[in-house]
Design an enzyme around this catalytic site. Structure first.
Site, short mmCIF file in Angstrom:
data_model
loop_
_atom_site.label_atom_id
_atom_site.label_comp_id
_atom_site.label_asym_id
_atom_site.label_seq_id
_atom_site.Cartn_x
_atom_site.Cartn_y
_atom_site.Cartn_z
CD GLU A 70 -1.64 -2.39 1.59
OE1 GLU A 70 -0.46 -2.58 1.99
OE2 GLU A 70 -2.48 -3.30 1.52
CB ILE A 97 -5.47 3.63 6.48
CG1 ILE A 97 -5.24 5.04 5.94
CG2 ILE A 97 -5.58 3.68 8.01
CD1 ILE A 97 -5.55 5.14 4.49
CG HIS A 139 -9.44 -7.81 7.69
ND1 HIS A 139 -8.66 -8.42 8.63
CD2 HIS A 139 -8.73 -7.87 6.52
CE1 HIS A 139 -7.54 -8.85 8.08
NE2 HIS A 139 -7.54 -8.52 6.81
#
Lengths: 336, 370
Positions: A70, A97, A139
């Site tokens: 990511e 994130i 999650h």
């Protein structure tokens, strides 16, 4: 407007129509071409839940199946946005994130300000959020409040298929970084969606139901929980106004304040944990700007201040339910 | 045996599943004539009155004001004065025991709009009724076929009635060409060709009235009669602030006061009506279509095209209907369609007279066409 499609199809259609309209729009993310990336498996699926299905072959070279990094591809998307593309980067689960937060909050969100308004960063970060999928603590989180806190980011939480399509098209056309959060439980929700392209502007709340007794402000999936509660309360003679801000940043304060001026009673429904949340933020705004209109303490219906549990039974208790919303509405209605 | 007539919650439009009772217009025991309005109800989109289809006495008010009933739910009972109370109670008990609300899931819930290709553009239309001399309903600027929600079924009682979305409107293609009445009329003629209509009765509201006259000008043989409701192109003036406000409004706050000018009862401008209008206005191409049309037809609060001589010289029956308090196009224009035109001005009504006074308008059109 008779055609009904799912929330997931609405997102796919928004991506499809914007890619057809604007060659600068590209997609980057893990598995969004469909799995291992090996011949024969390409486009077989289209993301973990199939949202980007069909786009890999329709727009050759514009759907980039990235490594599991990511920090790498979100940074690349931000850089590409600065250089004239309009990337839509998919973060799969918003919980990831953490590893690319610098690229978002310290780079993308800052460029317009630090370069004197000369830099634009038209990037969209799409991500699934929310509990209800038995996916446990890493999650299932509901993190829109974290992004809302950061100036320079726009934050979108669509609650239905119509808004999902129109808000995503608006997000792609917007010249600032947009965090676009999709509740995974809503992917199968059906609703009327025009076949044509359209936009829903940011910072304009939807009044999902009108009523004079109690204002309910709810976000994302919680709008539907609130509407279920409001329908049940109607039968008891309590008329709720349900407000869906649609974007947490910018926030349509006016619609919320006007409603509270009318009802004098406010319940906020937020799937996030309660501290430093949208619920506490809106409670603060209303307490400051509509204090005189309040007839009862503001109620916040949120998750408890704990991670999302793995146990099915505990997860069901974790998410704000219509029953908890009804109880909160009844408390503010009966307050003397 | 005297019949017991059950008043039930009407279904106004495909999406309506329930309605709210706003209030009774008749008391229990009052005599009622056919066509009289008995009770006001409201869907999430619009409010209106349920009228009597039989004469009799209002014997029961089953639903009270503020009650929400499913479509088909029992509102009240009309029966002759001599029908015994016991019979009425039995009929009510029987109804309540057997009534199951439509869940709205069934696919065959009445006719659905279709699309047809006309000159490379898709036009949406809704067909109701069978046989007879066909009729076409043509909405006004910014409207769509739903503007005929309260008229379409009634008018289709003894004929085929089409309501269409003009180019740039509703779910039709958004390409309006030069935005002239001639080009909109060409789309209507093309539509008639496509569905196989040699000639039809044209019923046009506002700009749709102007389009009807433009069809009559271009292809007089295709027009059996003209019904012009609050029609454009009969005079100079038009409410320019309304046109500009409507075209420019981007959100609920801006749109509400604009739409309120359309109705005599501003309370009819519900949240749902405003939301539906915003959804339409936000479709790709709509803003350009509306601007093209308004620049061509209504710039600076003046109407660019005058077609009154077409109506006057057509040699076919012409009916003009207007709301006395129309805030968009002045009622004075009602007299411009020629000395042979039948003119009906409805007291207290506004621009959307076919919606607000639907029963009256339906009767006038039915009587006009014989």
């Amino acid at each position: 407007m008779a055609r009904k499609i799912t929330y997931q199809q609405a997102i796919n259609e928004a991506l499809d129509q914007e890619m057809a309209r604007d060659p600068r729009v590209i997609i980057m993310g893990e598995d969004n071409a469909g799995g291992a990336g090996a011949p024969g498996e390409e486009d077989a699926w289209g993301g973990v839940l199939g949202v980007t299905k069909g786009l890999f072959h329709k727009y050759p070279g514009r759907v980039l199946d990235t490594p599991i990094s990511e920090s790498g591809y979100v940074g690349a998307a931000v850089g590409a946005a600065c250089n004239g593309l309009r990337p839509v980067a998919e973060l799969m689960f918003v919980d990831f994130i953490g590893v690319c937060f610098d690229q978002i909050y310290n780079q993308a969100a800052k460029f317009r300000y630090m370069f004197g308004g000369k830099a634009e960063t038209p990037v969209v970060i799409r991500a699934m959020y929310g509990a209800g999928f038995r996916a446990a603590a890493q999650h299932s989180q509901c993190l829109y409040n974290m992004f809302t806190h950061i100036p320079g980011l726009k934050v979108v939480v669509p609650s239905n298929p119509y808004d999902a399509k129109g808000l995503l098209i608006q997000a792609i056309r917007d010249n600032d970084p947009v965090i676009f959060l999709e509740h995974k439980v809503l992917y199968t929700m059906e609703g009327e969606v025009p076949e044509e392209s359209y936009t829903v502007p940011f910072g304009e709340a939807n009044v999902a139901r009108e009523g004079d007794d109690v204002t309910i402000v709810a976000f994302g999936r919680m709008v539907n929980q609130a509407l279920t509660a409001a329908a049940a309360l109607q039968k008891q003679g309590i008329h709720c106004e349900v407000i869906d801000p649609r974007t947490t940043s910018p926030l349509d304060e006016d619609t919320i304040l006007e409603s509270v001026e009318k009802t004098g009673r406010l319940v906020i429904v937020d799937e996030s944990t309660p501290r430093c949340s949208m619920a506490s933020d809106i409670a603060g705004i209303v307490a400051q700007k509509a204090f005189g209109a309040l007839k009862a303490p503001i109620e916040q219906v949120t998750a408890p201040h704990v991670p999302v549990p793995f146990s099915d039974a505990l997860e069901d208790l974790y998410v704000p339910s219509p029953a908890r919303i009804e109880a909160a509405v009844t408390r503010v209605k009966e307050y003397r | 045996m005297s019949a017991i007539h059950k008043l039930t919650m009407p279904k106004w439009g495909l999406s309506m599943q329930e309605g709210k009772v706003n209030g009774w217009l008749k008391e229990i025991g009052e005599s009622i004539a056919v066509g009289e309005e008995i009770v006001e109800v409201e869907s999430e989109k619009i409010a209106g009155a349920v009228e009597a289809s039989v004469a009799g006495v209002l014997r029961r008010q089953i639903a009270s004001a503020e009650d929400v009933l499913p479509v088909g739910g029992l509102l009240g009972i009309v029966a002759d004065a001599e029908v015994p109370d016991a019979d009425i109670d039995a009929a009510i008990a029987d109804f309540l025991a057997n009534f199951t609300p439509d869940t709205g899931d069934e696919e065959d819930a009445g006719p659905k709009p279709e699309k047809i290709e006309v000159g490379g553009r898709k036009l949406r239309y809704l067909k109701r009724g069978e046989g007879g001399e066909p009729m076409i309903l043509i909405h006004g600027f910014g409207g769509d076929l739903n503007n005929w929600l309260f008229n379409h079924e009634a008018l289709a009682a003894d004929r085929t009635v089409y309501a269409l979305d003009l180019p740039g409107h509703g779910e039709s293609a958004k390409d309006v060409g030069d935005g002239s009445l001639a080009s909109l009329a060409a789309a209507v003629v093309g539509f008639m060709d496509a569905v196989g209509l040699d000639a039809a009765h044209l019923v046009g509201h506002s700009m749709g009235g102007a389009v009807s006259m433009a069809v009559a000008q271009a292809a007089p043989a295709r027009v059996r009669s003209l019904t012009l409701i609050a029609s454009a192109a009969l005079g100079d003036e038009i409410n320019g602030a309304y046109i500009d406000g409507f075209v420019g409004a981007n959100d609920r706050r801006a749109l509400k006061p604009v739409l309120s000018q359309l109705f005599s009862d501003a309370g009819l401008v519900t949240r749902q009506l405003i939301d539906d209008m915003l959804k339409y206005k936000r479709l790709e191409g709509v803003d350009a279509a509306l601007r093209t049309i308004s620049d061509t037809l209504f710039e600076h609060g003046r109407q660019a095209t005058r077609l009154a001589p077409v109506a006057a010289g057509l040699g076919k029956p012409v009916l003009v209907i207007w709301g006395e308090n129309d805030q968009i196009i002045p009622v004075a224009h009602a007299r411009a369609a020629g000395k042979d035109a039948l003119v009906e001005v409805l007291t207290g009504q506004g621009h959307m007279v076919q919606m607000e006074a639907a029963n009256e308008v339906n009767r006038l059109i039915a009587r006009f066409l014989g």
